[in-house]
Design a protein around this motif. Structure first.
Motif, short mmCIF file in Angstrom:
data_model
loop_
_atom_site.label_atom_id
_atom_site.label_comp_id
_atom_site.label_asym_id
_atom_site.label_seq_id
_atom_site.Cartn_x
_atom_site.Cartn_y
_atom_site.Cartn_z
N TRP A 110 23.40 57.23 69.00
CA TRP A 110 22.24 58.03 68.61
C TRP A 110 22.18 59.37 69.35
O TRP A 110 21.16 60.03 69.34
N ALA A 249 18.88 53.22 61.34
CA ALA A 249 19.52 53.64 62.58
C ALA A 249 20.86 52.95 62.79
O ALA A 249 21.66 53.37 63.64
N ASP A 262 18.38 61.97 64.95
CA ASP A 262 18.29 61.20 66.19
C ASP A 262 17.99 62.08 67.39
O ASP A 262 17.26 63.07 67.27
#
Length: 476
Positions: A110, A249, A262
């Motif tokens: 991320w 995600a 992100d």
């Protein structure tokens, strides 16, 4: 408060009776009372096993986002670790180490600014992880307000009306005013401009959803961040973003690397995901990560002297299984980046192909097509008035398929849809069987003179796509 158990015909619950053919002796057991004596383990097993045959087939459950398939090796590891309590980090230091490794891997996935110093934790699922993210937002806002000598007793949180029900629970449980951006026309999730208009000095944050439970679509996180940047430039109001990436995600990093959603966006302070959804682990594990130590107030972290060791912890739950953490690390190790990419791409391919085939059947119209998360929603065309999405859902259930039908929330309650979630283990062959069954039931439905079912008798398995319209006491 315990829930009341159902009664049968007003005469009270019948006992559970074991067939003597399958047990060592005939046995009758009260349904809602603990037996006075122990019984043979095979008898107890048979009683439980037989009742569970009435459950639906998890592999045919196209309502849930939660994993329903895992490799035998992952299941074996989970069985070997079934007795490990994740909170006992002093007793199970290697399990704790594997949890830390997972946090670092997710931080890199991320794009955290400093993945080496990642701040995060495992949870029982994305709902707990979301609440931890919300608590951190609230505490940071409170600390800032008090430092400025301002009142901190009226926090609010801005989000789309399409958020998963856990966010309504968070607002209710932790006394935060929820401010919902309504749906409008063919926009089924948050509007950055309308979200910014709902923000004020009491806003603790805005929730952006990467993978809406209503239709599988990504919310425009980068556009939302830019709109909030403009809000701050004009008014001085600085509002952070929490990304609820329960599903997306673990999809976007592998399939949509060019999408900026992100920690590359400075306004994104925290992200949650479900390890037991597209993280590919059996339930239940989730993850919560913060961009840095400043994003997670230290006074939310407890340092517990437990079994002779200092253990920092930030969680709503204390004891919980460590087996799912082990399985998450196994999947990361086993699949790697390319393995996850191939698994998620296959799911997306099945979803987009299945959506296309359903659209060709005639009476259906796509709302989304699975090009974001491998999830899509479809409705019945306005020209069809003799059956509903609830009729379709019930007809598919006759063959074991669990396909939820539900109405959309405020300002689009006129819209009723079906939703299909494609997970690992649901391949093209099963998709073909679903299409065949849809073709089989459509002639019967088309012969109906009027709909047979509506929302009231559709069942209750929308899995996050609740309308937030209470029909009885309490929150629904």
């Amino acid at each position: 408060m315990a829930l009341k158990h159902p009664r049968h015909n007003g005469r009270g619950p019948r006992s559970v009776e074991a067939n003597p053919l399958f047990s060592r002796e005939p046995v009758t057991v009260a349904r809602y009372e603990m037996p006075r004596r122990a019984m043979d383990p095979d008898t107890a097993y048979q009683l439980v096993h037989d009742e569970l045959m009435l459950d639906g087939n998890a592999r045919l459950n196209l309502a849930t986002f939660v994993s329903t398939w895992a490799e035998p090796q992952a299941l074996r590891l989970m069985s070997e670790c079934a007795e490990k309590n994740m909170i006992d980090k002093d007793e199970y230091p290697q399990t704790a180490e594997l949890e830390t490794r997972c946090v670092h891997m997710l931080a890199r996935l991320w794009n955290a600014p400093d993945a080496e110093d990642a701040v995060g934790c495992s949870t029982t699922g994305s709902s707990e992880a979301a609440m931890l993210g919300g608590l951190a937002l609230k505490r940071r806002w409170q600390q800032k307000r008090r430092a400025e000598g301002k009142p901190a007793d009226r926090p609010n949180l801005v989000m789309g009306i399409n958020v998963q029900i856990c966010w309504e629970k968070f607002a209710d449980y932790f006394e935060v005013e929820p401010r919902y951006v309504p749906m409008e026309g063919e926009r089924y999730h948050i509007s950055p401009q309308q979200a910014a208009e709902l923000c004020d000095e009491n806003t603790i944050g805005v929730v952006a959803v990467l993978g809406s439970t209503f239709d599988g679509s990504y919310e425009p996180v980068a556009d939302l961040a830019a709109t909030l940047d403009d809000l701050q430039a004009r008014t001085g109001i600085d509002v952070p973003i929490h990304v609820d990436g329960a599903s997306g995600a673990m999809i976007a990093p592998f399939l949509d690397p060019e999408l900026v959603w992100d920690f590359r966006l400075p306004r994104v302070t925290s992200i949650n995901t479900s390890g037991h959804k597209y993280g590919l682990v059996m339930p239940g594990v989730g993850w919560a990560l913060w961009r840095d130590t400043d994003a997670l107030p230290d006074d939310l972290v407890f340092h517990v002297n437990y079994l002779g060791g200092d253990m920092p912890t930030f969680a709503l739950n204390f004891s919980r299984p460590g087996a799912q953490i082990i399985a998450q690390y196994y999947n990361f190790l086993r699949l790697g980046f390319d393995g996850y990419r191939r698994v998620q791409q296959t799911c997306r391919d099945v979803a987009t192909r299945l959506a296309t085939d359903i659209a060709k059947l005639g009476p259906f119209e796509l709302l989304t097509d699975g090009r974001h998360t491998p999830v899509f929603a479809f409705r019945i065309k306005d020209s069809v008035d003799n059956f509903t999405v609830f009729d379709v859902s019930a007809a598919l259930r006759e063959r074991g398929w669990l396909v939820p039908a539900y109405t959309f929330p405020a300002d689009r309650t006129d819209l009723a849809a079906l939703r299909i979630v494609v997970r690992n283990g649901f391949g093209h062959d099963l998709a073909d069987l679903l299409i065949e069954d849809l073709r089989r039931v459509l002639p019967r439905l088309e012969k109906q003179e009027a709909p047979h079912r509506d929302e009231e008798d559709a069942g209750g398995f929308a899995h996050g796509a609740e309308t937030k319209n209470p029909r009885s006491s309490g929150h629904h």
